[in-house]
Design a protein around this motif. Sequence first.
Motif, PDB file in Angstrom:
ATOM      1  N   GLN A 147     -28.550   0.169 -38.274  1.00  0.00           N
ATOM      2  CA  GLN A 147     -28.371   1.087 -39.403  1.00  0.00           C
ATOM      3  C   GLN A 147     -29.188   2.365 -39.212  1.00  0.00           C
ATOM      4  N   PHE A 148     -30.402   2.198 -38.716  1.00  0.00           N
ATOM      5  CA  PHE A 148     -31.267   3.353 -38.495  1.00  0.00           C
ATOM      6  C   PHE A 148     -30.653   4.304 -37.463  1.00  0.00           C
ATOM      7  N   VAL A 149     -30.163   3.752 -36.367  1.00  0.00           N
ATOM      8  CA  VAL A 149     -29.557   4.587 -35.325  1.00  0.00           C
ATOM      9  C   VAL A 149     -28.323   5.296 -35.869  1.00  0.00           C
ATOM     10  N   GLU A 150     -27.483   4.567 -36.605  1.00  0.00           N
ATOM     11  CA  GLU A 150     -26.271   5.188 -37.151  1.00  0.00           C
ATOM     12  C   GLU A 150     -26.619   6.291 -38.155  1.00  0.00           C
ATOM     13  N   MET A 151     -27.666   6.091 -38.944  1.00  0.00           N
ATOM     14  CA  MET A 151     -28.113   7.139 -39.856  1.00  0.00           C
ATOM     15  C   MET A 151     -28.560   8.372 -39.074  1.00  0.00           C
ATOM     16  N   CYS A 152     -29.315   8.157 -37.992  1.00  0.00           N
ATOM     17  CA  CYS A 152     -29.792   9.277 -37.175  1.00  0.00           C
ATOM     18  C   CYS A 152     -28.620  10.062 -36.588  1.00  0.00           C
ATOM     19  N   ILE A 153     -27.578   9.355 -36.165  1.00  0.00           N
ATOM     20  CA  ILE A 153     -26.407  10.034 -35.612  1.00  0.00           C
ATOM     21  C   ILE A 153     -25.710  10.860 -36.684  1.00  0.00           C
ATOM     22  N   LEU A 154     -25.613  10.330 -37.887  1.00  0.00           N
ATOM     23  CA  LEU A 154     -25.016  11.096 -38.982  1.00  0.00           C
ATOM     24  C   LEU A 154     -25.853  12.335 -39.314  1.00  0.00           C
ATOM     25  N   MET A 155     -27.150  12.228 -39.175  1.00  0.00           N
ATOM     26  CA  MET A 155     -28.023  13.366 -39.442  1.00  0.00           C
ATOM     27  C   MET A 155     -27.826  14.472 -38.411  1.00  0.00           C
ATOM     28  N   GLY A 156     -27.349  14.087 -37.235  1.00  0.00           N
ATOM     29  CA  GLY A 156     -27.106  15.056 -36.171  1.00  0.00           C
ATOM     30  C   GLY A 156     -28.108  14.923 -35.055  1.00  0.00           C
ATOM     31  N   CYS A 157     -27.604  14.750 -33.827  1.00  0.00           N
ATOM     32  CA  CYS A 157     -28.485  14.642 -32.670  1.00  0.00           C
ATOM     33  C   CYS A 157     -27.960  15.548 -31.559  1.00  0.00           C
ATOM     34  N   ASP A 158     -28.691  15.613 -30.464  1.00  0.00           N
ATOM     35  CA  ASP A 158     -28.305  16.497 -29.370  1.00  0.00           C
ATOM     36  C   ASP A 158     -26.941  16.152 -28.779  1.00  0.00           C
ATOM     37  N   TYR A 159     -26.500  14.912 -28.947  1.00  0.00           N
ATOM     38  CA  TYR A 159     -25.238  14.489 -28.339  1.00  0.00           C
ATOM     39  C   TYR A 159     -24.040  14.740 -29.256  1.00  0.00           C
ATOM     40  N   THR A 160     -24.308  15.177 -30.475  1.00  0.00           N
ATOM     41  CA  THR A 160     -23.221  15.493 -31.418  1.00  0.00           C
ATOM     42  C   THR A 160     -23.394  16.902 -31.980  1.00  0.00           C
ATOM     43  N   ALA A 161     -24.016  17.781 -31.195  1.00  0.00           N
ATOM     44  CA  ALA A 161     -24.351  19.121 -31.689  1.00  0.00           C
ATOM     45  C   ALA A 161     -23.123  19.921 -32.087  1.00  0.00           C
ATOM     46  N   HIS A 196     -20.506  18.669 -33.518  1.00  0.00           N
ATOM     47  CA  HIS A 196     -19.751  17.911 -34.513  1.00  0.00           C
ATOM     48  C   HIS A 196     -20.499  17.885 -35.843  1.00  0.00           C
ATOM     49  N   ARG A 197     -19.813  17.447 -36.860  1.00  0.00           N
ATOM     50  CA  ARG A 197     -20.354  17.493 -38.209  1.00  0.00           C
ATOM     51  C   ARG A 197     -21.542  16.540 -38.379  1.00  0.00           C
ATOM     52  N   SER A 198     -22.516  16.995 -39.145  1.00  0.00           N
ATOM     53  CA  SER A 198     -23.665  16.160 -39.486  1.00  0.00           C
ATOM     54  C   SER A 198     -23.922  16.268 -40.982  1.00  0.00           C
ATOM     55  N   LEU A 199     -24.843  15.441 -41.470  1.00  0.00           N
ATOM     56  CA  LEU A 199     -25.151  15.405 -42.895  1.00  0.00           C
ATOM     57  C   LEU A 199     -26.644  15.638 -43.129  1.00  0.00           C
ATOM     58  N   PRO A 200     -27.038  16.160 -44.293  1.00  0.00           N
ATOM     59  CA  PRO A 200     -28.454  16.215 -44.654  1.00  0.00           C
ATOM     60  C   PRO A 200     -29.032  14.801 -44.658  1.00  0.00           C
ATOM     61  N   TYR A 201     -30.343  14.707 -44.423  1.00  0.00           N
ATOM     62  CA  TYR A 201     -30.902  13.376 -44.197  1.00  0.00           C
ATOM     63  C   TYR A 201     -30.739  12.428 -45.377  1.00  0.00           C
ATOM     64  N   LYS A 202     -30.834  12.916 -46.599  1.00  0.00           N
ATOM     65  CA  LYS A 202     -30.665  12.011 -47.733  1.00  0.00           C
ATOM     66  C   LYS A 202     -29.220  11.522 -47.835  1.00  0.00           C
ATOM     67  N   SER A 203     -28.282  12.419 -47.580  1.00  0.00           N
ATOM     68  CA  SER A 203     -26.872  12.025 -47.608  1.00  0.00           C
ATOM     69  C   SER A 203     -26.566  10.997 -46.525  1.00  0.00           C
ATOM     70  N   ALA A 204     -27.116  11.213 -45.332  1.00  0.00           N
ATOM     71  CA  ALA A 204     -26.902  10.270 -44.231  1.00  0.00           C
ATOM     72  C   ALA A 204     -27.490   8.900 -44.583  1.00  0.00           C
ATOM     73  N   PHE A 205     -28.669   8.901 -45.173  1.00  0.00           N
ATOM     74  CA  PHE A 205     -29.326   7.651 -45.546  1.00  0.00           C
ATOM     75  C   PHE A 205     -28.504   6.871 -46.574  1.00  0.00           C
ATOM     76  N   TRP A 206     -28.116   7.540 -47.668  1.00  0.00           N
ATOM     77  CA  TRP A 206     -27.368   6.841 -48.706  1.00  0.00           C
ATOM     78  C   TRP A 206     -25.990   6.404 -48.209  1.00  0.00           C
ATOM     79  N   SER A 207     -25.408   7.180 -47.314  1.00  0.00           N
ATOM     80  CA  SER A 207     -24.093   6.815 -46.778  1.00  0.00           C
ATOM     81  C   SER A 207     -24.153   5.506 -46.010  1.00  0.00           C
TER      82      SER A 207
END
Length: 343
Positions: A244-258, A260-271
Motif C-alpha cells: 500500500q505504501f509503495v502504491e501510494m508513493c507511485i500515485l504521489m508521483g515518482c521519477d518513473y512516472t514523471a 503521467h498524472r499524479s496526486l497530492p499526497y493527502k489525496s494519494a493516501f486516502w485513495s
Amino acid sequence: FPVTIYPLETRNSIYYTFCFLFLMGIRGLTGWIAWAAPTAIQQPNWELWKGKHIGVDILGFLYRAKAQRQDPLHFLATFIVAAKKHEIKITPIFDGKPPDEKRHALAQRSAVRQTSESTRKVLVEDLESVPMSETQRNIVETKVRTLEISANYLTSEERDRAKQLFYAAGILPLNATGEADNVLAHFCRNNTFDAVMSNDLDLLARGVHNLFVPEPYALPGDKCGWRLYNLPAILSAVHFTQQQFVEMCILMGCDYTAAHRSLPYKSAFWSIKYRGPIENTLNYLHIDDHAPYKKAYKILVGSTETTESLMGAKQWEKLAAAAPNVEPDALAEFRKSFLTAIS
C-alpha cells in the motif's frame, strides 16, 4: 580539515533548491510523513549504530558539497573521518547509467537547470553594475549561490579521485550498473546493510527500513542535522502494508512516472486507504494506461532485478573479497594536495 559553514538561512535555501533540482524522488513524501507519521522521524542515537554497516548514496553527498562551494574530496575526507570515529562501517555506492524510465524526469531537471543558469547570469550582471544596499546585495548573492547548484556536476576525474580516496582509507566503493538506489535497497532487503544514508526518500518506497537523511550540512555522529526515518514505524502509524505504501508513493508521483498524472499526497493516501489497490484509483481517474504505474512498482520493489542489472561481475568480486587495506602514503598525498589547494 576545516569546513566552511554558511549561515542557516543560506544553507536552507541551497539545500531545498538542491533537493528540487537533483532529488525529485517521491513528490510530497517528506510532507506526507511529517503529516501522517511524525513520530517515525527521529534524531539518530549514534551510539546504537556503532559497528553497524551503512550504505551511502555517495553522489548526492558530493553534489551537495559542490553546492556549498566545497571541494568534494575535502568534504569526503571529513565524512570518512567522522564515520571511522564513530566506528560505522560505510559502503559508498556510485550511480551508473540512469534507466529509460527516468528520461522524462531528467528532461525536467535539465529544463530547470537551463532556466536557473539564465537567471543566475542576469543576477551576476546586476551585482556588478546595479547600485544596491548591503541587504539587497546579500539577498541577491544568496539567490546566485542557490541557482549555481543547477550548474553543478561531478567530472569523471572527481569521481575517480573520490574512489581513490575511499580505497586509500580502506573503504570499498562499488559502482552500480544503473541507479545506486537499486543496489542500496537490495543490500538492505538481504540484510547486508543495516541502514542507508541518502538525500533520497525513494529508498523508503524501495523497502529500506532505516534511512538517514542529512539536512543542509551533516556528518556521521553530528548531534543535529540528521533525520532518521524508520519504515516499520511509518507503516504502523498509518496501518499500511508495504505494498500500500509503495502504491501510494507511485500515485504521489515518482521519477518513473514523471510524464503521467499524479496526486497530492493527502489525496494519494486516502485513495489507497479507501479505494484499495492502485488500479481502482487509476480507473476512477479514467487513466487507461496502467503500464507506467505497474513498471514503476516493479522497479521500486526490485522484482525484476538481476545481479547483472545491479552491478557488473567485477563489482561482485570486489564485494566478495576483503575490504582494501588503509594506505597511509596515499592518504598523506591526499592531505598534502588538500593543504596546497586551500593555502
